[in-house]
Motif scaffolding. Structure first.
Motif, PDB file in Angstrom:
ATOM      1  N   PRO A  97       0.780  -1.228   0.107  1.00 59.09           N
ATOM      2  CA  PRO A  97       0.012   0.021  -0.013  1.00 59.09           C
ATOM      3  C   PRO A  97       0.883   1.235  -0.004  1.00 59.09           C
ATOM      4  O   PRO A  97       1.986   1.359   0.417  1.00 59.09           O
ATOM      5  CB  PRO A  97      -0.871  -0.102   1.262  1.00 59.09           C
ATOM      6  N   ALA A  98       0.225   2.402  -0.497  1.00 58.73           N
ATOM      7  CA  ALA A  98       0.878   3.771  -0.168  1.00 58.73           C
ATOM      8  C   ALA A  98       1.351   3.951   1.285  1.00 58.73           C
ATOM      9  O   ALA A  98       0.733   3.495   2.202  1.00 58.73           O
ATOM     10  CB  ALA A  98       0.136   4.721  -0.823  1.00 58.73           C
ATOM     11  N   GLY A  99       2.361   4.539   1.362  1.00 57.84           N
ATOM     12  CA  GLY A  99       2.829   4.868   2.584  1.00 57.84           C
ATOM     13  C   GLY A  99       4.158   5.719   2.604  1.00 57.84           C
ATOM     14  O   GLY A  99       4.019   6.764   2.071  1.00 57.84           O
ATOM     15  N   TYR A 100       5.277   5.291   3.232  1.00 54.04           N
ATOM     16  CA  TYR A 100       6.220   6.113   3.324  1.00 54.04           C
ATOM     17  C   TYR A 100       7.538   5.254   3.223  1.00 54.04           C
ATOM     18  O   TYR A 100       7.617   4.230   3.387  1.00 54.04           O
ATOM     19  CB  TYR A 100       6.545   6.792   4.676  1.00 54.04           C
ATOM     20  N   ARG A 101       8.940   5.751   2.751  1.00 60.07           N
ATOM     21  CA  ARG A 101      10.013   5.338   2.657  1.00 60.07           C
ATOM     22  C   ARG A 101      11.148   5.897   3.392  1.00 60.07           C
ATOM     23  O   ARG A 101      11.115   7.221   3.267  1.00 60.07           O
ATOM     24  CB  ARG A 101      10.564   4.993   1.213  1.00 60.07           C
ATOM     25  N   ASN A 102      12.178   5.254   4.036  1.00 56.14           N
ATOM     26  CA  ASN A 102      13.133   6.131   4.661  1.00 56.14           C
ATOM     27  C   ASN A 102      14.427   6.064   3.462  1.00 56.14           C
ATOM     28  O   ASN A 102      14.173   5.684   2.385  1.00 56.14           O
ATOM     29  CB  ASN A 102      13.768   5.235   5.975  1.00 56.14           C
ATOM     30  N   VAL A 103      15.401   6.809   3.948  1.00 51.02           N
ATOM     31  CA  VAL A 103      16.503   6.810   2.994  1.00 51.02           C
ATOM     32  C   VAL A 103      17.292   5.478   2.685  1.00 51.02           C
ATOM     33  O   VAL A 103      18.112   5.400   1.478  1.00 51.02           O
ATOM     34  CB  VAL A 103      17.664   7.934   3.626  1.00 51.02           C
TER      35      VAL A 103
END
Length: 112
Positions: free
Chosen positions: A87-93
């Motif tokens: 699903p849509a979300g967030y990603r770290n570096v």
């Protein structure tokens, strides 16, 4: 062991039969390693301090809206992955993807 290599995210659109003879949706597996994390106590207090937890109708906001996770972990918003169904979300570096557990629909995440 290497038994856990994925997490079921959503139905493929096909049906299958389970071990009990029931017709059930066939589920898609996303490859890779996955972890669920629950934070409580002082860490949870610090991550949520001063932030609204619910919307105007009293519904719980997403984990990204009601915590400081985006800022603390330097996360960038990411769309859903059509290939894996993540699903849509967030990603770290480092490329680690984060999603609100409400957006992960699998048998392990269904509360009875």
């Amino acid at each position: 062991t290497q038994g856990w290599s994925g997490i079921v995210t959503k139905p493929t659109g096909n049906m299958t039969t389970d071990a009990h003879g029931n017709t059930v949706p066939e589920m898609r597996v996303v490859p890779g390693w996955h972890c669920n994390a629950i934070v409580s106590g002082p860490v949870a207090d610090a991550m949520t301090a001063g932030l609204p937890q619910t919307d105007a109708d009293g519904k719980l906001l997403s984990v990204f809206e009601r915590t400081r996770a985006v800022q603390v972990f330097s996360l960038t918003q990411q769309p859903a992955d059509p290939t894996t169904g993540f699903p849509a979300g967030y990603r770290n570096v480092k490329g680690v993807m984060f999603a609100d557990m409400r957006d992960i629909a699998n048998p392990q995440n269904v509360r009875q």
